[in-house]
Design an enzyme around this catalytic site. Structure first.
Site, PDB file in Angstrom:
ATOM      1  N   LYS A 196       0.874  -1.184   0.000  1.00  0.00           N
ATOM      2  CA  LYS A 196       0.000   0.000   0.000  1.00  0.00           C
ATOM      3  C   LYS A 196       0.906   1.228   0.000  1.00  0.00           C
ATOM      4  O   LYS A 196       1.457   1.602   1.025  1.00  0.00           O
ATOM      5  CB  LYS A 196      -0.873  -0.012   1.258  1.00  0.00           C
ATOM      6  CG  LYS A 196      -2.182   0.735   1.140  1.00  0.00           C
ATOM      7  CD  LYS A 196      -2.071   2.230   0.973  1.00  0.00           C
ATOM      8  CE  LYS A 196      -1.781   3.013   2.224  1.00  0.00           C
ATOM      9  NZ  LYS A 196      -1.578   4.455   1.962  1.00  0.00           N
ATOM     10  N   GLU A 270       9.405   1.152  11.033  1.00  0.00           N
ATOM     11  CA  GLU A 270      10.453   2.157  10.787  1.00  0.00           C
ATOM     12  C   GLU A 270       9.760   3.511  10.892  1.00  0.00           C
ATOM     13  O   GLU A 270       8.981   3.870  10.015  1.00  0.00           O
ATOM     14  CB  GLU A 270      11.043   1.992   9.380  1.00  0.00           C
ATOM     15  CG  GLU A 270      11.672   0.653   9.101  1.00  0.00           C
ATOM     16  CD  GLU A 270      12.989   0.439   9.798  1.00  0.00           C
ATOM     17  OE1 GLU A 270      13.492   1.404  10.426  1.00  0.00           O
ATOM     18  OE2 GLU A 270      13.507  -0.675   9.740  1.00  0.00           O
ATOM     19  N   CYS A 304      13.447  10.552   6.929  1.00  0.00           N
ATOM     20  CA  CYS A 304      13.344  10.095   8.318  1.00  0.00           C
ATOM     21  C   CYS A 304      14.639  10.328   9.083  1.00  0.00           C
ATOM     22  O   CYS A 304      14.617  10.613  10.265  1.00  0.00           O
ATOM     23  CB  CYS A 304      12.960   8.628   8.358  1.00  0.00           C
ATOM     24  SG  CYS A 304      14.048   7.600   7.362  1.00  0.00           S
ATOM     25  N   GLU A 401       9.445  16.122  15.355  1.00  0.00           N
ATOM     26  CA  GLU A 401       9.912  15.950  13.980  1.00  0.00           C
ATOM     27  C   GLU A 401       9.216  16.992  13.093  1.00  0.00           C
ATOM     28  O   GLU A 401       7.999  17.135  13.143  1.00  0.00           O
ATOM     29  CB  GLU A 401       9.554  14.543  13.493  1.00  0.00           C
ATOM     30  CG  GLU A 401      10.102  14.232  12.115  1.00  0.00           C
ATOM     31  CD  GLU A 401       9.723  12.836  11.633  1.00  0.00           C
ATOM     32  OE1 GLU A 401       8.583  12.416  11.865  1.00  0.00           O
ATOM     33  OE2 GLU A 401      10.585  12.179  11.021  1.00  0.00           O
TER      34      GLU A 401
END
Ligand code: NDP
Length: 503
Positions: A196, A270, A304, A401
């Site tokens: 997906k 992750e 990331c 973040e």
């Protein structure tokens, strides 16, 4: 259907990329074929560099999700892939990698258009995806079992068996490499697969499905479900899946883990990061400035492992920041496909709004913003890269973040201080250490709580180097031997040899 593209952009595209955009809307790829739309729900495919909706795709319905899992299950159970000789699987995957390599420039153009990243970065992404596929293709014929020490009358062996149906949910920033971290080991060992991609950047994953068909990967072995978060949620709670590999935000990762608990499905996560780059006074300045810039400006900070927290020796703080800002101002911000672009737009208007709000909030909390170059005019989702000094520990910008081109700078006085600041985060994905003293590098690297530490370098990925996080950055590793461990399960077989001759 002709995709709506600015003529200047259309002219830059190779025929394969143009034709792919001009074809009928992207739709789910299930059991070896693109499926006629079952859902009325369409999502736009937007060029972040111009804000133009290029085309649209049909999102997978819940029936499509169930069919994809059923197709993958059937393909696994009847052994059309898992029972192939490993040599045949290796050959087929190498052929598939060759097809991706053949089309790499067209796929890189699509990836650049879909995500906004500069074409040069997209080319590296596709090269990495090809390399990961080839790396795990090789593993298909190298995997070995073991004879397990056991009482003498027993012969115990451990063999690595495929898990079954593996699902992957991937983000928009590195669609194809992240897909390959999951798909390549899964397929190498005989698993079947349902992917997906993110609703923000589905083009390359759906293109890859077409290559799987061309490569003769048997029907049902690879299935792709374009769709949004709801499609992902349906997939993670679908029965019949043996493993879910997720890359994305920490919050969605928690939702995936909760859903997987109900079906007791294995997960690897992750997740996000807030990675520190520690620069000591004895660092090689030129390399460190370049490393800090690459670490945060690559993909406009939407990565990331973005080295988004510069933690720097107070003695060199001012001079280093001045030079960093000077070089940052020389970057060219522009459309990903425009020659000479160093930094593209953010992926969406929503993401740009979020980043700009976080910067404004940081300034309101006392941070000083050193702006970078001016972004181009127009409807693209551009924002200026920002270096923020005077950042107080514990403020939102230092803690959360951003996922955009924003670098915070915090000075340190001692090595202990540097390590404490670096570890003071709920995340633990990556870190960088810059010092010409080997002892400093080793001592500091050992004390940093991160899944990967790069010393006098930053952001080096290779198919053989395990990658993943600690703390809120997730768990499980991808790439390298970790991929073997996560996509196989050890089966113990015990044979009773009997007591044997009396002597
Ligand atoms: P999201 O968590 O929003 O989305 C990731 C994927 O999950 C997308 O395909 C998304 O679909 C899907 N999704 C959304 N909601 C659900 C749900 N309830 N159940 C299942 N799937 C769902 O992350 P982003 O796409 O915004 O990516 C950015 C994040 O990814 C950042 O936090 C970044 O740090 C992290 N990341 C981590 C990496 C790593 O290796 N550690 C690498 C790259 C990114 P849709 O997009 O269609 O909504």
């Amino acid at each position: 259907m002709t995709a709506k593209l600015d003529p200047s952009v259309r002219d830059l595209l190779l025929p394969d990329a143009r034709n792919w955009l001009d074809r009928p809307p992207l739709s789910p790829f299930i059991d070896g074929a693109f499926r006629a739309a079952r859902s009325e729900h369409r999502l736009p495919v937007v060029d972040p560099g111009s804000g133009v909706t290029m085309t649209e795709y049909v999102t997978a319905s819940s029936e499509d999700v169930a069919d994809a899992v059923r197709a993958a299950r059937a393909a696994f159970d009847d052994g059309r892939w898992s029972e192939l000789d490993p040599e045949a699987r290796e050959a087929r995957l190498r052929y598939l990698a060759g097809l991706l390599d053949r089309d790499s420039e067209a796929v890189a153009q699509l990836e650049s258009l879909d995500t906004g990243k500069p074409l040069a970065e997209a080319r590296l992404d596709i090269a990495e995806a090809v390399a990961v596929l080839r790396y795990y293709a090789g593993w298909a014929t190298k995997i070995e079992g073991a004879v397990i020490p056991a009482p003498r009358r027993l012969l115990a062996t451990g063999t690595r068996e495929a898990l079954g149906v593996c699902a992957a949910i991937t983000p928009w920033n590195y669609p194809l490499p992240i897909l390959m971290y999951k798909l390549a080991p899964a397929l190498a060992f005989g698993n079947t697969f349902v992917a997906k991609p993110s609703e923000q950047a589905p083009l390359s994953t759906v293109y890859f499905a077409q290559l799987c068909a061309e490569a003769g990967i048997p029907d049902g072995v690879v299935n792709v479900l374009p769709g949004g978060g709801a499609t992902g949620a349906t997939l993670t709670s679908a029965p019949g899946i043996d493993k879910i590999a997720f890359t994305g935000s920490t919050r969605t990762g928690q939702a995936v883990m909760r859903a997987a608990a109900d079906t007791l499905t294995k997960v690897t996560l992750e997740l996000g990061g807030k990675s520190p780059q520690l620069v000591f006074a004895d660092a090689d300045w030129d390399a460190a400035i370049k490393g800090v810039m690459d670490g945060i400006w690559t993909n406009a900070g939407q990565i990331c492992v973005a080295g988004s927290r510069l933690i720097i020796d107070r003695g060199i703080h001012d001079e280093f920041v001045t030079e960093l800002v000077r070089r940052t101002r020389q970057l060219t911000i522009g459309h990903g496909l425009a020659p000479g672009t160093h930094m593209g737009p953010l992926v969406s208007a929503a993401q740009r709004g979020r980043v700009n709000r976080m910067v404004a909030h940081a300034v309101a909390e006392g941070a000083e913003a050193h702006d970078g170059p001016t972004p181009p005019e127009g409807n693209g989702f551009f924002t200026a890269p920002a270096v923020l000094t005077n950042v107080a520990p514990g403020t939102q910008i230092e803690r959360d973040e951003v996922f955009g081109p924003v670098l915070t700078v915090v000075p340190f006085d001692t090595e202990d201080d540097a390590v404490r600041l670096a570890n003071n985060s709920c995340y633990g994905l990556a870190a960088g250490v810059w010092s010409t003293a080997n002892a400093t590098v080793h001592r500091v690297a050992r004390r940093l709580r991160a899944g990967i530490v790069w010393a006098n370098s930053y952001g080096i990925f290779h198919p053989s180097l395990p990658f993943g996080g600690v703390k809120s950055s997730g768990f499980g590793r991808e790439l390298g031997f970790a991929g073997v461990e996560h996509y196989t399960e050890l089966k113990t077989t015990v044979i009773d040899l009997g007591p044997g001759p009396a002597n």
